[in-house]
Design an enzyme around this catalytic site. Structure first.
Site, PDB file in Angstrom:
ATOM      1  N   ARG A   1       0.903  -1.284  -0.090  1.00  0.00           N
ATOM      2  CA  ARG A   1      -0.043   0.046   0.004  1.00  0.00           C
ATOM      3  C   ARG A   1       0.914   1.236   0.050  1.00  0.00           C
ATOM      4  NH1 ARG A   1      -2.881  -2.169   4.529  1.00  0.00           N
ATOM      5  NH2 ARG A   1      -2.764  -3.995   3.506  1.00  0.00           N
TER       6      ARG A   1
ATOM      7  N   ASP B   1      -1.958   3.930   4.646  1.00  0.00           N
ATOM      8  CA  ASP B   1      -2.039   2.651   4.834  1.00  0.00           C
ATOM      9  C   ASP B   1      -3.268   1.689   4.379  1.00  0.00           C
ATOM     10  OD1 ASP B   1       0.516   2.131   5.917  1.00  0.00           O
ATOM     11  OD2 ASP B   1      -0.137   2.151   8.024  1.00  0.00           O
ATOM     12  N   ASN B   2      -4.306   2.362   3.890  1.00  0.00           N
ATOM     13  CA  ASN B   2      -5.289   1.663   3.357  1.00  0.00           C
ATOM     14  C   ASN B   2      -5.684   1.996   1.861  1.00  0.00           C
ATOM     15  OD1 ASN B   2      -6.033   0.843   5.820  1.00  0.00           O
ATOM     16  ND2 ASN B   2      -7.263   2.391   6.628  1.00  0.00           N
TER      17      ASN B   2
END
Length: 340
Positions: free
Chosen positions: A6, A88-89
């Site tokens: 990611r 992070d997503n």
């Protein structure tokens, strides 16, 4: 998923943040970042023919921006709200990952927030395109920290690619949903207008487009047009549901301080902000931004409270009549656009 790498993976070389003091585990050492990029580029992107690492990084970033923009356009077109769009997503392949507190729209709301912990609405439905763009910018920044792409070059790639890719993908999907076979100069405003009416009338996201599809097929038959208008109005929230939606949003925007205290602090922000900075031991800009945010919440809270009270007094019949007027006008514009 093909991968769970990611955007945040490339923050491994991020230096210490001025505000939080946090840093990546390899801050000051670019070698792990370069190795990570080389692996990702070879494994997931067709850039092997490019001669330099920087050219590969530029091409990879461009493709990630395009993939991200197209995925976000898909979310917007079906009323999907991810809920937690931090770096992070965000998948490097534009995949939808880590969407724990996600939600699909029922009664349409630009400010829809499925995540109960997102009190500021940072990741609400309307903000998703801009947040995804911002995250692409943070990825470009991270490429710079890893030493694989000049920071200014990365910034330019995001500016040149993301908005164009999002607008093209989003309008393609929305034209298809509305049965618009050809592009029109004012289509973006037209689509926004339809969604604004949906938001004002608290219309069901999916059922509205089903009804509009029937309208497109009616070809001017008055009886069919009346049926479509009836179905559109029937798909809107009643007075009780509309009031509850307002009250639920009131809980999310409730200021953290009493109104009078907020107003007093805001007055000092306008006249003597340095006094507050010294009292709270924080930078002037941060204090003004914080109190300004509370003022904004206060305004939103008051507006929602007023609206909840209005619809409760109106009752279902009066609310339906008001919604019918709005949808009749919207259908008139829809008919004009289809005839163009």
């Amino acid at each position: 998923a093909r991968t769970f790498f990611r955007f945040g993976s490339f923050e491994i070389c991020k230096p210490s943040d001025e505000k939080t003091g946090r840093a990546g585990p390899s801050a000051g050492d670019q070698e792990p970042g370069r190795k990570l990029f080389d692996f990702v580029a070879e494994e997931y992107f067709d850039v092997g023919h490019l001669p330099t690492r920087e050219e590969k990084a530029s091409a990879v970033l461009k493709e990630i921006c395009e993939l991200t923009a197209k995925t976000c356009a898909l979310w917007q077109s079906v009323g999907f709200t991810h809920g937690v769009l931090n770096t992070d997503n965000m998948s490097i392949l534009g995949l939808t990952i880590d969407y724990g507190p996600y939600g699909f729209q029922e009664y349409f709301d630009w400010d829809h927030v499925p995540n109960g912990s997102d009190g500021t609405g940072r990741y609400d439905y309307k903000s998703q395109p801009e947040i995804c763009r911002w995250n692409c910018g943070k990825l470009a920044e991270a490429f710079g920290f890893c030493g694989v792409l000049d920071a200014e070059e990365g910034k330019k790639v995001v500016e040149d690619v993301y908005d164009l890719a999002f607008d093209a993908a989003y309008m393609e999907k929305m034209r298809a949903k509305l049965g618009l076979l050809e592009e029109g100069d004012g289509d973006a405003d037209f689509v926004r207008g339809i969604l604004d009416v949906m938001a004002e009338t608290k219309a069901d996201f999916t059922e509205t487009f089903v009804s509009l599809e029937k309208y497109a097929q009616a070809e001017g038959e008055q009886e069919s047009l009346r049926e479509v208008l009836d179905s559109l109005v029937a798909g809107c929230a009643d007075s009780q549901a509309t009031a509850q939606i307002c009250k639920r949003k009131m809980k999310m925007v409730r200021p953290s301080m009493p109104p009078q205290q907020i107003l007093q602090l805001w007055e000092i922000c306008q006249t003597d902000p340095q006094r507050l900075a010294e009292h709270f031991r924080a930078p002037v800009e941060a204090i003004v931004a914080e109190i300004g945010g509370e003022m904004e919440k206060l305004g939103q809270y008051a507006e929602l409270s007023k609206r909840a009270e209005e619809v409760e007094k109106m009752g279902d019949e009066e609310l339906r009549d008001a919604n019918r007027i709005k949808w009749r006008e919207a259908l008139g514009k829809y008919r004009e656009r289809m005839a163009a």
